[in-house]
Design an enzyme around this catalytic site. Structure first.
Site, PDB file in Angstrom:
ATOM      1  N   PHE A 126       1.057  -1.235  -0.016  1.00 52.59           N
ATOM      2  CA  PHE A 126       0.034   0.004  -0.132  1.00 52.59           C
ATOM      3  C   PHE A 126       0.816   1.218   0.029  1.00 52.59           C
ATOM      4  O   PHE A 126       1.776   1.362   0.666  1.00 52.59           O
ATOM      5  CB  PHE A 126      -0.877  -0.115   1.358  1.00 52.59           C
ATOM      6  CG  PHE A 126      -1.973   1.034   1.112  1.00 52.59           C
ATOM      7  CD1 PHE A 126      -3.120   0.877   0.588  1.00 52.59           C
ATOM      8  CD2 PHE A 126      -1.800   2.161   2.125  1.00 52.59           C
ATOM      9  CE1 PHE A 126      -4.074   1.548   0.568  1.00 52.59           C
ATOM     10  CE2 PHE A 126      -2.890   3.161   1.969  1.00 52.59           C
ATOM     11  CZ  PHE A 126      -3.919   3.279   1.076  1.00 52.59           C
ATOM     12  N   ASP A 198       2.275  -5.117   9.098  1.00 52.86           N
ATOM     13  CA  ASP A 198       1.260  -4.258   9.103  1.00 52.86           C
ATOM     14  C   ASP A 198      -0.117  -5.536   8.880  1.00 52.86           C
ATOM     15  O   ASP A 198       0.091  -6.138   7.807  1.00 52.86           O
ATOM     16  CB  ASP A 198       1.263  -3.603   7.875  1.00 52.86           C
ATOM     17  CG  ASP A 198       0.137  -2.534   7.503  1.00 52.86           C
ATOM     18  OD1 ASP A 198      -1.221  -3.108   7.891  1.00 52.86           O
ATOM     19  OD2 ASP A 198       0.112  -1.582   7.073  1.00 52.86           O
ATOM     20  N   TYR A 223     -10.750   0.288  11.392  1.00 56.43           N
ATOM     21  CA  TYR A 223     -12.027   0.408  10.721  1.00 56.43           C
ATOM     22  C   TYR A 223     -12.356  -0.414   9.392  1.00 56.43           C
ATOM     23  O   TYR A 223     -13.434  -0.317   8.832  1.00 56.43           O
ATOM     24  CB  TYR A 223     -11.909   2.040   9.959  1.00 56.43           C
ATOM     25  CG  TYR A 223     -10.743   2.314   9.380  1.00 56.43           C
ATOM     26  CD1 TYR A 223     -10.319   1.787   7.816  1.00 56.43           C
ATOM     27  CD2 TYR A 223      -9.801   3.053   9.667  1.00 56.43           C
ATOM     28  CE1 TYR A 223      -9.528   2.117   7.193  1.00 56.43           C
ATOM     29  CE2 TYR A 223      -8.682   3.442   9.079  1.00 56.43           C
ATOM     30  CZ  TYR A 223      -8.377   3.085   7.672  1.00 56.43           C
ATOM     31  OH  TYR A 223      -7.285   3.369   7.079  1.00 56.43           O
ATOM     32  N   LYS A 224     -11.489  -1.258   9.280  1.00 55.37           N
ATOM     33  CA  LYS A 224     -11.685  -2.340   8.146  1.00 55.37           C
ATOM     34  C   LYS A 224     -12.486  -3.598   8.970  1.00 55.37           C
ATOM     35  O   LYS A 224     -13.526  -3.293   9.286  1.00 55.37           O
ATOM     36  CB  LYS A 224     -10.448  -2.778   7.486  1.00 55.37           C
ATOM     37  CG  LYS A 224      -9.560  -1.759   6.701  1.00 55.37           C
ATOM     38  CD  LYS A 224      -8.251  -2.274   6.117  1.00 55.37           C
ATOM     39  CE  LYS A 224      -7.290  -1.190   5.863  1.00 55.37           C
ATOM     40  NZ  LYS A 224      -8.027  -0.317   4.677  1.00 55.37           N
ATOM     41  N   ARG A 381     -12.557  -5.307  -6.063  1.00 52.99           N
ATOM     42  CA  ARG A 381     -11.825  -5.786  -4.860  1.00 52.99           C
ATOM     43  C   ARG A 381     -13.202  -6.306  -4.066  1.00 52.99           C
ATOM     44  O   ARG A 381     -14.041  -5.538  -3.794  1.00 52.99           O
ATOM     45  CB  ARG A 381     -10.945  -5.187  -4.245  1.00 52.99           C
ATOM     46  CG  ARG A 381     -10.060  -5.665  -3.061  1.00 52.99           C
ATOM     47  CD  ARG A 381      -9.203  -4.588  -2.659  1.00 52.99           C
ATOM     48  NE  ARG A 381      -9.986  -3.276  -1.868  1.00 52.99           N
ATOM     49  CZ  ARG A 381      -9.054  -2.810  -1.000  1.00 52.99           C
ATOM     50  NH1 ARG A 381      -7.777  -3.261  -0.638  1.00 52.99           N
ATOM     51  NH2 ARG A 381      -9.923  -1.967  -0.212  1.00 52.99           N
TER      52      ARG A 381
HETATM   53  C1  LIG Z   1      -1.845  -1.970   4.067  1.00 52.56           C
HETATM   54  C2  LIG Z   1      -2.381  -0.740   4.643  1.00 52.56           C
HETATM   55  N1  LIG Z   1      -1.641   0.198   5.312  1.00 52.56           N
HETATM   56  C3  LIG Z   1      -2.049   1.513   5.941  1.00 52.56           C
HETATM   57  C4  LIG Z   1      -3.360   1.830   5.283  1.00 52.56           C
HETATM   58  C5  LIG Z   1      -3.810   3.277   5.647  1.00 52.56           C
HETATM   59  O1  LIG Z   1      -3.925   3.647   6.774  1.00 52.56           O
HETATM   60  P1  LIG Z   1      -4.368   4.961   7.403  1.00 52.56           P
HETATM   61  O2  LIG Z   1      -5.178   5.613   6.366  1.00 52.56           O
HETATM   62  O3  LIG Z   1      -5.282   4.352   8.641  1.00 52.56           O
HETATM   63  O4  LIG Z   1      -3.246   5.732   7.864  1.00 52.56           O
HETATM   64  C6  LIG Z   1      -4.034   0.932   4.572  1.00 52.56           C
HETATM   65  C7  LIG Z   1      -5.225   1.481   4.118  1.00 52.56           C
HETATM   66  O5  LIG Z   1      -6.073   1.072   3.387  1.00 52.56           O
HETATM   67  C8  LIG Z   1      -3.491  -0.186   3.965  1.00 52.56           C
HETATM   68  O6  LIG Z   1      -4.476  -1.034   3.375  1.00 52.56           O
END
Ligand SMILES: Cc1ncc(COP(=O)(O)O)c(C=O)c1O
Length: 422
Positions: A126, A198, A223-224, A381
């Site tokens: 990401f 992560d 939040y997921k 997705r």
């Molecule tokens: C693998 C991963 N890391 C980090 C994040 C983003 O996190 P945040 O927006 O809470 O900083 C996401 C969001 O979809 C994600 O998929």
């Protein structure tokens, strides 16, 4: 002959957990990997926090309503879901995943074995993970080796005793491919380096075992799949082996040993508290705390087993109705390919499909009440939260997808207009 969805739903040991959520009529929700559904009781709890604790308690609520200790308290509630013993006090809930990633990666670098100069990260992770790895590597003067996720094992092997830390995402956001967390953690440790995971796309749907694997650092969204609500604060895990040794640059007053002494110089709090920075977002923490009740008494192994069954069924139905060789597949615009691994053990609770007009296809699905999301350039997705997704939802979603694709229902101007959030 595959079992009928209704029979699978009837015999599903987790079926009653759906009653712990409020889901709109006529919606098949396959986007719990982006924003989880609303659990029962959250709205009432947040309303109470606003009207009673804020409205009447006012500033007194920092002491009287348990606001001040909330980041660690909610962290302890969440800990068992990711295999952390709450007694170790190794999880805290604060800030966004991006900020926690920044702090955790800095913390990892602050205790890296001396002389090591390589930080390994994933080029297909990401974007926020890639940006933060680059910034932390620059801050420490480390060489960043960003490799494709299937090259991580080889990269660690190659760098050997040069590796300081390895920062990875358990389940890839785009493909749904899942690392073998046990094997990779062992390999990084065998190289004498630190690992950061992560868990954005696995916390809540996979039996992650942070303590058992002796993982060094972990972060993840709430939040997921954890259903904490839009922008709910992230979680941050620090192995208790490191917690009193680490430092990070966002040293704010909430991470101070004694915030209310208002010292002019920083002295880190002992324990996980030092990972905090500023005033914690109470409404988000309270919503998450109430949402985590959806996991009361839930066996994550059973959640995972159902997740594998749901995603297996989704893939076989897609193959059957839209796969190569099925009616219409000769037409380029009907071509749907399964991007996620076909082997259940290699993917998260997600299935990604590719289609040349994926954005428009997803908009047409959403208009028909089947909600997933789009990831550029061509990914449809679908996320499967086994706490509320049924086998009949899988059948319905694939039926609607087949209709949208074979009739080209997606090919209308309103489905092509890009919105800001996809
Ligand atoms: C693998 C991963 N890391 C980090 C994040 C983003 O996190 P945040 O927006 O809470 O900083 C996401 C969001 O979809 C994600 O998929």
């Amino acid at each position: 002959v595959p079992a009928a969805a209704a029979d699978l739903d009837r015999t599903d040991p987790l079926a009653s957990l759906r009653d712990r959520f409020i889901l709109p009529e006529g919606v098949t929700y396959l986007d719990g990997n982006s924003l989880g559904a609303l659990p029962v009781g959250v709205a009432e709890r947040v309303n109470e926090a606003i009207t009673r604790d804020w409205g009447v308690g006012l500033i007194r609520s920092w002491n009287d309503a348990g606001w001040y200790p909330a980041p660690a308290r909610v962290g302890a509630m969440l800990a068992p879901i990711v295999g952390a013993d709450p007694a170790h006090k190794s999880v805290v809930v604060c800030d966004s995943t991006s900020v926690d990633l920044f702090k955790a990666l800095h913390a990892a670098c602050s205790v890296r074995p001396s002389g090591r100069r390589v930080l390994i990260a994933e080029s297909d992770n990401f974007p926020t993970n890639a940006y933060i790895a680059a910034s932390v590597a620059a801050a420490y003067g480390l060489e960043l080796r960003a490799v494709a996720s299937d090259q991580v094992v080889a990269a660690v092997e190659r760098a050997g005793s040069d590796v300081a830390a390895v920062s990875l995402t358990h389940v890839n956001y785009r493909t749904g491919r899942q690392h073998d967390m046990i094997a990779v953690t062992d390999q990084v440790h065998a190289a004498g380096a630190l690992v950061l995971w992560d868990l954005c796309h696995s916390a809540g749907v996979y039996p992650v075992a942070l303590d058992q694997l002796d993982v060094d650092f972990a972060v993840g969204c709430t939040y997921k799949f954890l259903n904490g609500g839009p922008g709910s604060p992230a979680f941050l895990y620090v192995n208790r082996r490191w917690i009193d040794a680490v430092s990070h640059p966002l040293q704010g007053w909430f991470g101070h040993r004694a915030p209310f002494e208002f010292d002019s110089s920083f002295e880190a709090a002992p324990g996980i508290q030092r990972m905090l920075t500023g005033t914690s977002p109470q409404l988000g923490l309270i919503a998450l705390e109430a949402a985590l009740a959806a996991y009361d008494g839930v066996d994550i192994n059973a959640v995972r087993a159902k997740g594998e069954a749901l995603t297996d069924r989704f893939i076989s139905l897609v193959d059957e109705t839209l796969g190569d060789g099925s009616a219409g597949a000769a037409d380029h615009d009907n071509l749907v390919s399964v991007v996620s691994p076909r082997q259940a053990s290699e993917r998260g609770s997600q299935v990604s499909l590719s289609h040349p007009n994926a954005y428009a296809v997803m908009q047409a699905l959403i208009e028909r009440g089947v909600i997933g999301d789009f990831r550029a350039p061509d990914i449809l997705r679908f996320g499967f939260q086994p706490l509320y997704v049924r086998f009949s939802d899988v059948d319905h979603a694939v039926g609607v997808l087949a209709e949208v694709i074979t009739t080209r229902a997606w090919d209308q101007p309103r489905f092509h207009a890009r919105k800001s959030v996809t």
